[in-house]
Design an enzyme around this catalytic site. Structure first.
Site, PDB file in Angstrom:
ATOM      1  N   LYS A 172       0.827  -1.211   0.000  1.00 17.95           N
ATOM      2  CA  LYS A 172       0.000   0.000   0.000  1.00 17.95           C
ATOM      3  C   LYS A 172       0.855   1.253   0.000  1.00 17.95           C
ATOM      4  O   LYS A 172       0.443   2.272  -0.538  1.00 17.95           O
ATOM      5  CB  LYS A 172      -0.972   0.001   1.183  1.00 17.95           C
ATOM      6  CG  LYS A 172      -2.026  -1.082   1.033  1.00 17.95           C
ATOM      7  CD  LYS A 172      -3.390  -0.676   1.502  1.00 17.95           C
ATOM      8  CE  LYS A 172      -4.373  -1.724   1.021  1.00 17.95           C
ATOM      9  NZ  LYS A 172      -5.699  -1.619   1.579  1.00 17.95           N
ATOM     10  N   LYS A 225      -3.755 -10.397  -6.336  1.00 24.14           N
ATOM     11  CA  LYS A 225      -5.083 -10.647  -5.743  1.00 24.14           C
ATOM     12  C   LYS A 225      -6.088  -9.608  -6.257  1.00 24.14           C
ATOM     13  O   LYS A 225      -5.715  -8.469  -6.556  1.00 24.14           O
ATOM     14  CB  LYS A 225      -4.986 -10.656  -4.216  1.00 24.14           C
ATOM     15  CG  LYS A 225      -5.370  -9.391  -3.543  1.00 24.14           C
ATOM     16  CD  LYS A 225      -5.611  -9.494  -2.041  1.00 24.14           C
ATOM     17  CE  LYS A 225      -6.017  -8.079  -1.613  1.00 24.14           C
ATOM     18  NZ  LYS A 225      -6.724  -7.927  -0.415  1.00 24.14           N
ATOM     19  N   LYS A 281     -10.521  -4.447  -4.055  1.00 23.55           N
ATOM     20  CA  LYS A 281     -11.572  -3.481  -4.346  1.00 23.55           C
ATOM     21  C   LYS A 281     -11.025  -2.098  -4.643  1.00 23.55           C
ATOM     22  O   LYS A 281     -11.713  -1.270  -5.206  1.00 23.55           O
ATOM     23  CB  LYS A 281     -12.621  -3.450  -3.227  1.00 23.55           C
ATOM     24  CG  LYS A 281     -12.142  -2.997  -1.870  1.00 23.55           C
ATOM     25  CD  LYS A 281     -13.324  -2.842  -0.931  1.00 23.55           C
ATOM     26  CE  LYS A 281     -13.278  -3.778   0.259  1.00 23.55           C
ATOM     27  NZ  LYS A 281     -12.167  -3.501   1.198  1.00 23.55           N
TER      28      LYS A 281
HETATM   29  P1  ATP Z   1      -8.475  -2.932  -0.294  1.00 18.57           P
HETATM   30  O1  ATP Z   1      -8.289  -3.119  -1.765  1.00 18.57           O
HETATM   31  O2  ATP Z   1      -9.212  -1.678   0.070  1.00 18.57           O
HETATM   32  O3  ATP Z   1      -7.264  -3.167   0.503  1.00 18.57           O
HETATM   33  P2  ATP Z   1      -9.550  -5.581  -0.152  1.00 18.57           P
HETATM   34  O4  ATP Z   1     -10.402  -5.815  -1.348  1.00 18.57           O
HETATM   35  O5  ATP Z   1      -8.232  -6.200  -0.090  1.00 18.57           O
HETATM   36  O6  ATP Z   1      -9.480  -4.040   0.143  1.00 18.57           O
HETATM   37  P3  ATP Z   1     -10.294  -5.952   2.625  1.00 18.57           P
HETATM   38  O7  ATP Z   1     -11.346  -5.088   3.194  1.00 18.57           O
HETATM   39  O8  ATP Z   1      -8.907  -5.599   2.922  1.00 18.57           O
HETATM   40  O9  ATP Z   1     -10.461  -6.033   1.054  1.00 18.57           O
HETATM   41  O10 ATP Z   1     -10.570  -7.468   2.975  1.00 18.57           O
HETATM   42  C1  ATP Z   1     -11.716  -7.969   3.605  1.00 18.57           C
HETATM   43  C2  ATP Z   1     -11.687  -9.452   3.619  1.00 18.57           C
HETATM   44  O11 ATP Z   1     -11.754  -9.975   2.300  1.00 18.57           O
HETATM   45  C3  ATP Z   1     -10.401 -10.045   4.222  1.00 18.57           C
HETATM   46  O12 ATP Z   1     -10.729 -11.188   4.953  1.00 18.57           O
HETATM   47  C4  ATP Z   1      -9.590 -10.404   3.031  1.00 18.57           C
HETATM   48  O13 ATP Z   1      -8.674 -11.447   3.284  1.00 18.57           O
HETATM   49  C5  ATP Z   1     -10.669 -10.855   2.079  1.00 18.57           C
HETATM   50  N1  ATP Z   1     -10.245 -10.666   0.685  1.00 18.57           N
HETATM   51  C6  ATP Z   1      -9.989  -9.497   0.083  1.00 18.57           C
HETATM   52  N2  ATP Z   1      -9.625  -9.684  -1.195  1.00 18.57           N
HETATM   53  C7  ATP Z   1      -9.635 -11.023  -1.395  1.00 18.57           C
HETATM   54  C8  ATP Z   1      -9.348 -11.865  -2.501  1.00 18.57           C
HETATM   55  N3  ATP Z   1      -8.974 -11.335  -3.659  1.00 18.57           N
HETATM   56  N4  ATP Z   1      -9.464 -13.194  -2.354  1.00 18.57           N
HETATM   57  C9  ATP Z   1      -9.859 -13.731  -1.177  1.00 18.57           C
HETATM   58  N5  ATP Z   1     -10.135 -13.005  -0.083  1.00 18.57           N
HETATM   59  C10 ATP Z   1     -10.031 -11.666  -0.181  1.00 18.57           C
END
Ligand code: ATP
Ligand code: LTN
Length: 339
Positions: free
Chosen positions: A121, A203, A206
Site C-alpha cells: 500500500k 489478488k 476493491k
Molecule cells: P483494499 O483493496 O481496500 O485493501 P480488499 O479488497 O483487499 O481491500 P479488505 O477489506 O482488505 O479487502 O478485505 C476484507 C476481507 O476480504 C479479508 O478477509 C480479506 O482477506 C478478504 N479478501 C480481500 N480480497 C480477497 C481476494 N482477492 N481473495 C480472497 N479473499 C479476499
C-alpha cells in the site's frame, strides 16, 4: 443476538474502502455465513465494518458514509443473520481506538515494517504513507482481542496480520498474565485468494483502479459476463488446473466456489470446449450465485430506518462486551481508575 460467555467467539471485518468484490465475498463474507450457521451452538459471531481501517487510504467522506451503510446491508444480504450474529460499525465502538493505542505500545517497529500489506500500500500511495497505514495491524489486533475472539475467518492476504495479532496477544499475556485469547486464523479451502481478472498473478482488490480487474458483488449480470469474457488467460486452449495457468486456475476457482464442482468435474465438463464457453459459464454461475443477494441488498437499502436501528443497538451491545476487556487491560497496565 445473544452473546454467550460460555461460547467461543468468531470475529471478522471488511473495510468499506470501495465496492466489495467477489474476492471479499468468496474469501470472507460467504464463509462467515456458513460459520454462523454451522457453528452457532459453539461460537458467538461478530462481524464488523472497519471504517477506521479504511481511512488509512484517503476516502471521500460522503462515499465512506454511503459505503459503510452499504457494507452493513451486504453482510445482511449475504445471510449474516442479526438473530445469530452481531453486525456493527467499528467507529461506533470507541474501545477499538482505545485498545489500539495500548497495543501500539506493544507492537514493534520492526514487526510493522515487515508487513507486506504496508509495503504494497505504501508503494501504491507513495504520496500518503501515513502513520495509520503503518500501525494498521495494531488496530486490527484491537478489533480481534477486544472480543476475546478464538477464530478469525479471512482471506490469505490477512494471514500475516493475524500472526502478528497472535504475537501481540502472547507478548501482552506474558507480561501481564492471561488477558487475551490467542486467536486462530480460518481460511476457506477454495477461495482464500481470488485473483485479478486483468492480472491473475495479483489478488483481486476493491481498490484496484482498473474496473475490469474485479467483479463486484453488486455488478449487473451483463457487466459480470463482460468482465469474465475479457479475463486474461493463456495461449493454451484446454480448461485444466496447472502451474503457469494462473488465469484459468483463477476462473476454475471462482467457478468451483459458485457451483460446488471440483476441479476434476470442471475439467471433464469443458473437455473439448474452448475458453470462450468456459468464461461464459463462469460468468453465468457467478451472476446467478449473486442474484438473490443483490435483490435482498436492494430491499434492505430501501429501509434505512431498519439499518440504522440495527447499527445503533448492535454498537451498544458490542461496546458493552468490548468495555470489559478494555477495563481489564487498563487495570493491568497501571492506568489509575477514574475515581
Ligand atoms: P483494499 O483493496 O481496500 O485493501 P480488499 O479488497 O483487499 O481491500 P479488505 O477489506 O482488505 O479487502 O478485505 C476484507 C476481507 O476480504 C479479508 O478477509 C480479506 O482477506 C478478504 N479478501 C480481500 N480480497 C480477497 C481476494 N482477492 N481473495 C480472497 N479473499 C479476499
Ligand atoms: N485488515 C483486514 C480487515 C480487518 C479485519 C479485522 C479482519 C480489520 N480488522 C479484524 C478480521 C478481523 C483486511 O481485510 N484488510
Amino acid at each position: 443476538m445473544e452473546f454467550s460467555n460460555s461460547k467461543k467467539t468468531i470475529l471478522s471485518g471488511v473495510q468499506p474502502s470501495g465496492n466489495l468484490t467477489i474476492g471479499n465475498y468468496l474469501g470472507a463474507i460467504r464463509n462467515w455465513e456458513t460459520l454462523q450457521n454451522e457453528k452457532y451452538e459453539e461460537y458467538n459471531s461478530l462481524y464488523c465494518v472497519v471504517d477506521m481501517h479504511a481511512i488509512t487510504v484517503r476516502q471521500t467522506p460522503a462515499e465512506l458514509r454511503r459505503r459503510t451503510m452499504e457494507t452493513v446491508a451486504i453482510y445482511l444480504a449475504a445471510g449474516i443473520d442479526p438473530a445469530k450474529s452481531l453486525i456493527f460499525v467499528q467507529s461506533h465502538v470507541p474501545a477499538h481506538a482505545q485498545l489500539s493505542w495500548v497495543l501500539n505500545c506493544y507492537t514493534m517497529f520492526g514487526e510493522l515494517s515487515r508487513m507486506t500489506q504496508f509495503k504494497d500500500k505504501s508503494a501504491k500511495n507513495a504520496q500518503n504513507i501515513n502513520a495509520g497505514l503503518f500501525t494498521y495491524p495494531a488496530l486490527m489486533a484491537a478489533d480481534i482481542l477486544l472480543y476475546q475472539a478464538d477464530l478469525v475467518p479471512v482471506g490469505i492476504d490477512q494471514k500475516q496480520h493475524l500472526e502478528l495479532t497472535r504475537d501481540i496477544a502472547e507478548r501482552f499475556n506474558q507480561v501481564y498474565g492471561n488477558t487475551f485469547v490467542v486467536p486462530e486464523c480460518y481460511m476457506p479451502k477454495t477461495g482464500a485468494k481470488i485473483c485479478s481478472l486483468a492480472d491473475p498473478t495479483k489478488k483481486m482488490s476493491k481498490s484496484d483502479e482498473n474496473p475490469n480487474a474485479c467483479v463486484l458483488m453488486l455488478d449487473s449480470k451483463d457487466d459480470i459476463i463482460r468482465k469474465f469474457k475479457r479475463a486474461v488467460t493463456d495461449s493454451d486452449t484446454s480448461v485444466r488446473y496447472a502451474d503457469g495457468k494462473d488465469g484459468i486456475n483463477n476462473l476454475m476457482t471462482i467457478y468451483s466456489c459458485f457451483t460446488g464442482k471440483t476441479f476434476e468435474d470442471i475439467e471433464k465438463e469443458f473437455e473439448g470446449k474452448g475458453y470462450g464457453d468456459f468464461k461464459m459459464a463462469v460468468g453465468e454461475a457467478c451472476a446467478d450465485g449473486l442474484a438473490p443477494l443483490q435483490a435482498e441488498f436492494k430491499r434492505l437499502m430501501a429501509d434505512k430506518v431498519y439499518l440504522e436501528n440495527l447499527m445503533r443497538e448492535n454498537a451498544d451491545q458490542a461496546s458493552y462486551i468490548a468495555r470489559k476487556t478494555l477495563s481489564k487491560v487498563y487495570r493491568k497496565i497501571g492506568f489509575l481508575a477514574k475515581p
